[in-house]
Design an enzyme around this catalytic site. Structure first.
Site: not given
Length: 407
Positions: A80, A175
């Site tokens: 991400d 994350e």
């Protein structure tokens, strides 16, 4: 080595921004799309046990080709990108033979990447940089890490004459919103230790990070017509301002560096009736971390005494802790990475992370996990850039770590 650039430029085309407010894992569907792309690549280059679970965690194995036992190493990156800047329609541009001056990112909007604002740019004069068009982030955090890990694995798979132990790789979702380790299966990963490839400039090697917590305050007021408000109205916005004024002025991120922690107001929204404030709390010291949380709690208590019970509601949640206490007993894995950098002609820069990585939480889950550089600069914004030579050096360091571990 050119493959690392080719991969990176492909990955950044997939918008994988995570979203804090979404409770599913992953928080955005496009992270699964990138995961599927990575699964296909890992299989094509010859890795074994390639999988992606329902939560979006990608794992794979490069089997050992040794006739003796060595420790199993893992390499981890996240899929991400930050919610703080757009990751949609990323338009990376190569600046070849950078001349050391201003870089015009966007002529129409007159957006300039300048060494006056970012002096580190001058360290890369003569090199080729990958930059944004000034309207989105680039995504080197952490798609550069993904590209570097896969390129290293492809090289080893294509050169079976190079001795190596068993290598594990994993790519995680979410994350950037603090959930990258939530569903990480440490037992399935089955590595003795690992490295996140999620750091910044060339040479970064980190095994200390902030202790982290988040604070959400809900302040409830009472709204009436201002013409008849005397002794009746309670303005939640003003109480929010009062709360913030009770916090230590010097403990804001714009006034801190190195090991200094902070209390950071990230969001405020509301009206007379109700206001919400969101803070993040950070400190490397466990004791100072606890003190900062206590300061917030005492300010809440004071306002509830002043304005009445339940005027201010506090939700205080720990996010992750300093991995130093888990890494120090196995400090040889930091020394291994340091030696690998030196042999790859990279100067190690060992410093505490003023942030966190998946590795911080994984270290407390039984997988010691220091952090390696990707080569990127100015993460989470439109002035992000990464030198191609730094990406190639990251690949070289990963290969060197594996080589040293196999001796």
């Amino acid at each position: 080595m050119d493959k690392v650039v080719e991969r990176f430029l492909k990955y950044v085309q997939i918008n994988t921004q995570s979203v804090q407010e979404v409770e599913t894992c992953p928080s955005t569907e496009n992270q699964l799309a990138l995961g599927e792309t990575l699964v296909k690549e890992l299989r094509e280059i010859g890795l074994a046990d390639v999988s992606m679970d329902a939560k979006g965690y990608v794992m794979a194995t490069l089997p050992s080709n040794l006739d003796r036992e060595v420790k199993t190493i893992g390499f981890i990156a996240h899929m991400d990108t930050s919610p703080d800047a757009s990751g949609e329609n990323v338009c990376p541009t190569l600046v070849e033979n950078y001349g050391g001056g201003d870089i015009l990112l966007n002529r129409e909007k007159n957006i300039i990447l300048s060494p006056k604002d970012f002096p580190d740019l001058l360290d890369y004069a003569g090199e080729t940089l990958i930059v944004t068009d000034g309207t989105t982030l680039l995504g080197a955090d952490d798609k550069a890490g993904i590209a570097e890990i896969i390129t290293a694995m492809e090289y080893l798979a294509a050169h079976p004459e190079i001795e190596h132990g068993e290598i594990k790789v994993a790519f995680t979702p979410d994350e950037e919103i603090g959930r990258g380790a939530d569903f990480f299966d440490v037992a399935k990963f089955n590595a003795d230790f690992a490295y996140t490839v999620d750091g910044g400039p060339l040479g970064e090697l980190e095994y200390e990070n902030f202790n982290a917590a988040s604070a959400k305050l809900t302040i409830r007021g009472r709204n009436v017509h201002p013409g008849t408000a005397k002794n009746i109205m309670i303005n939640s916005i003003l109480i929010a301002m009062e709360f913030n004024s009770l916090l230590p002025l010097a403990e804001k991120p714009e006034y801190t560096e190195h090991y200094e922690g902070f209390i950071h107001l990230t969001d405020i929204r509301g009206d007379v009736e109700e206001t919400e404030l969101h803070y993040i709390i950070r400190d490397h010291s466990k004791e100072l971390f606890a003190q900062k949380k206590q300061v917030i709690q005492e300010a809440v208590n004071f306002l509830n005494i002043k304005y009445g019970p339940d005027t201010v509601e506090l939700q205080l949640t720990d996010s992750y802790y300093n991995m130093k206490e888990k890494i120090e007993p196995v400090i040889e894995i930091v020394e291994l990475a340091k030696k690998a950098m030196e042999e790859a002609e990279v100067t190690p820069k060992i410093a505490p992370i003023r942030g966190g990585t998946d590795g911080a939480r994984l270290s407390f889950m039984g997988l010691p996990c220091p952090n390696l550089f990707t080569g990127g600069h100015n993460f989470h914004g439109r002035f992000e850039y990464i030198p191609i030579d730094s990406m190639k050096k990251a690949v070289a360091v990963i290969l060197k770590i594996i080589e040293l571990n196999s001796r």
